[in-house]
Design an enzyme around this catalytic site. Structure first.
Site, PDB file in Angstrom:
ATOM      1  N   ALA A  54       1.113  -0.934  -0.084  1.00  0.00           N
ATOM      2  CA  ALA A  54       0.055   0.083  -0.120  1.00  0.00           C
ATOM      3  C   ALA A  54       0.996   1.252   0.557  1.00  0.00           C
ATOM      4  CB  ALA A  54      -1.448   0.038   1.404  1.00  0.00           C
ATOM      5  N   THR A  55       1.960   1.020   0.775  1.00  0.00           N
ATOM      6  CA  THR A  55       2.933   2.362   0.507  1.00  0.00           C
ATOM      7  C   THR A  55       3.379   3.270  -0.440  1.00  0.00           C
ATOM      8  OG1 THR A  55       3.606   1.970   2.973  1.00  0.00           O
ATOM      9  CG2 THR A  55       4.690   3.572   1.324  1.00  0.00           C
TER      10      THR A  55
ATOM     11  N   GLN B  79      -6.628  -1.103   4.886  1.00  0.00           N
ATOM     12  CA  GLN B  79      -7.079  -2.108   6.898  1.00  0.00           C
ATOM     13  C   GLN B  79      -8.952  -2.305   6.445  1.00  0.00           C
ATOM     14  OE1 GLN B  79      -5.695  -3.621   9.838  1.00  0.00           O
ATOM     15  NE2 GLN B  79      -4.641  -1.967   9.254  1.00  0.00           N
TER      16      GLN B  79
ATOM     17  N   ALA C  91      -1.416  -7.059   0.686  1.00  0.00           N
ATOM     18  CA  ALA C  91      -1.726  -7.826   0.600  1.00  0.00           C
ATOM     19  C   ALA C  91      -1.871  -8.456   2.056  1.00  0.00           C
ATOM     20  CB  ALA C  91      -1.201  -8.914   0.218  1.00  0.00           C
TER      21      ALA C  91
ATOM     22  N   THR D  32       9.996  -6.074 -12.979  1.00  0.00           N
ATOM     23  CA  THR D  32       9.754  -7.885 -13.269  1.00  0.00           C
ATOM     24  C   THR D  32       9.048  -8.596 -11.803  1.00  0.00           C
ATOM     25  OG1 THR D  32      11.734  -7.933 -13.799  1.00  0.00           O
ATOM     26  CG2 THR D  32      10.831 -10.433 -13.618  1.00  0.00           C
TER      27      THR D  32
ATOM     28  N   CYS E 167       4.151   0.673  12.348  1.00  0.00           N
ATOM     29  CA  CYS E 167       4.952   1.811  11.477  1.00  0.00           C
ATOM     30  C   CYS E 167       5.963   2.481  12.275  1.00  0.00           C
ATOM     31  CB  CYS E 167       4.307   2.318   9.614  1.00  0.00           C
ATOM     32  SG  CYS E 167       4.122   1.065   8.204  1.00  0.00           S
TER      33      CYS E 167
END
Length: 387
Positions: free
Chosen positions: A53-54, A161, A182, A221, A307
């Site tokens: 997500a970041t 979330q 994920a 990739t 975080c």
């Protein structure tokens, strides 16, 4: 995932178009796109793979605000957002972007009524989280999405979330960009996705350049094993979300019953507009750092997001809700999930009862606090304690 990690499996590069093994890897990646798209009401080609997500947030917000083809240099977010959004917005401020950081309403919620007065003619983007990662409050995504779409303003939703707990429909909710991680819905760490509405994919400015993967928006990739794991997790969440939430509601009720013997426990955030399984509790006159230290070898708890777990300052989310510093520094976050058991809930409740009592016994402020609460009016104490 293991099928895509060894030479005896499907180990080829999914971008290789000249051999059968590459086509097999590509088919697996495409199937994952379908699964993630189904989870959020998007078309498969609108899903871009990222590392989490970041990165998705950075691509979405920077990619829009740096685009020369879109209107305005003003964007709106809230003071309750994850640091990935807040720090991205602060970086853009150094580039001349005007960012409005809104505070929630009296219930700690971001609503269309909060957003509307901040909209301007040069507003290009609104970015908000669906579910707050520290207190579990739910943003009224659909109402805000419809509001900003009527004004021609783009809407980004941080659904990291919320994806595991609430349905989301990019089309019906009026959302233009959605960021996902994920590991927030039981998939592998280091994998994520970004939904970009089809018509925006040609105007968003990429952060990285290279081989043109992911429609030129995110070069590099593809980690096929991570992507298929993400896709499988998305499919499981879609099928199991209702059962998961029922499980979480029962566990949360059990936890609250187990904590009723603790005096003066305060639930931070809205008591009603929140998802089950994300609980933020304040234990006045208990230093949360001391409580977490006492429990670190027994229970995995936190005082905020992972975080920011190395920071000693009060949670910016709690401060944004108007919580006083002393209460913020007495607060912990309890996260429940699909694999949490009733036995674990009983164990946590016992640990909290024991250690909160022992830490309060050492606190010179505890007796004074009890006296102050007893003298307070009913209005001042209506949100104190657990039902």
């Amino acid at each position: 995932m293991s099928q895509y990690l060894g030479c005896d499996g499907i180990f080829a590069n999914a971008s290789s178009a000249t051999h059968a093994a590459g086509h097999q890897a590509r088919e697996a990646v495409d199937e994952a796109r379908h699964l993630v798209g189904d989870l959020i009401g998007a078309f498969p080609h609108e899903i871009i793979w990222t590392s989490g997500a970041t990165e998705s947030i950075n691509i979405a917000i920077k990619g829009i605000m740096r685009s020369p083809t879109l209107r305005g240099r003003h964007m709106i977010t809230s003071c309750l957002e994850h640091s990935a959004v807040l720090d991205t917005c602060k970086a853009l401020e150094c580039e001349g972007v005007d960012v409005t950081f809104l505070s929630p309403d009296a219930d700690g919620l971001m609503t269309a009524d909060v957003i509307q007065p901040a909209l301007r003619d040069d507003t290009a983007l609104v970015s908000l989280m669906h579910v707050n990662n520290e207190v579990g409050t739910v943003t009224d995504i659909r109402a805000i999405g419809h509001l900003v779409r009527e004004r021609g303003i783009l809407f980004h939703v941080d659904a990291a979330q919320g994806a595991a707990r609430l349905p989301l429909d990019a089309q019906a909710d009026g959302i233009d960009l959605i960021s996902l991680s994920a590991h927030k819905f039981y998939g592998p760490k280091g994998a994520g996705a970004l939904y970009i509405r089809d018509s925006l994919q040609s105007v968003i400015v990429p952060l990285t350049h290279g081989g043109g993967q992911e429609r030129g928006i995110r070069a590099g990739t593809l980690p096929t094993h991570q992507i298929v794991g993400l896709g499988e997790a998305a499919g499981l969440v879609r099928d199991q979300r209702q059962a998961d939430n029922k499980h979480l509601v029962a566990l949360e009720a059990q936890l609250f019953r187990g904590l009723t013997d603790i005096e003066h426990v305060i639930v931070n955030g809205s008591p009603s507009h929140r998802v089950p399984g994300l609980i933020n509790l304040a234990f006045p006159c208990v230093d949360s750092a001391a409580l977490l230290l006492a429990l670190r070898d027994k229970v995995a708890l936190s005082s905020g997001s992972a975080c920011t777990s190395l920071q000693s300052a009060p949670s910016h989310v709690l401060r944004g809700l108007g919580v006083a510093n002393d209460r913020a520094m007495s607060s912990i976050r309890i996260s429940l999930g699909r694999f949490t058991t009733a036995q674990e809930i009983d164990f946590v409740a016992t640990c909290l009862r024991t250690h909160v009592a022992s830490l309060r016994a050492l606190s010179p402020a505890w007796e004074a606090y009890q006296t102050d609460i007893s003298a307070a009016s009913p209005v001042e104490t209506e949100h104190t304690g657990l039902a």
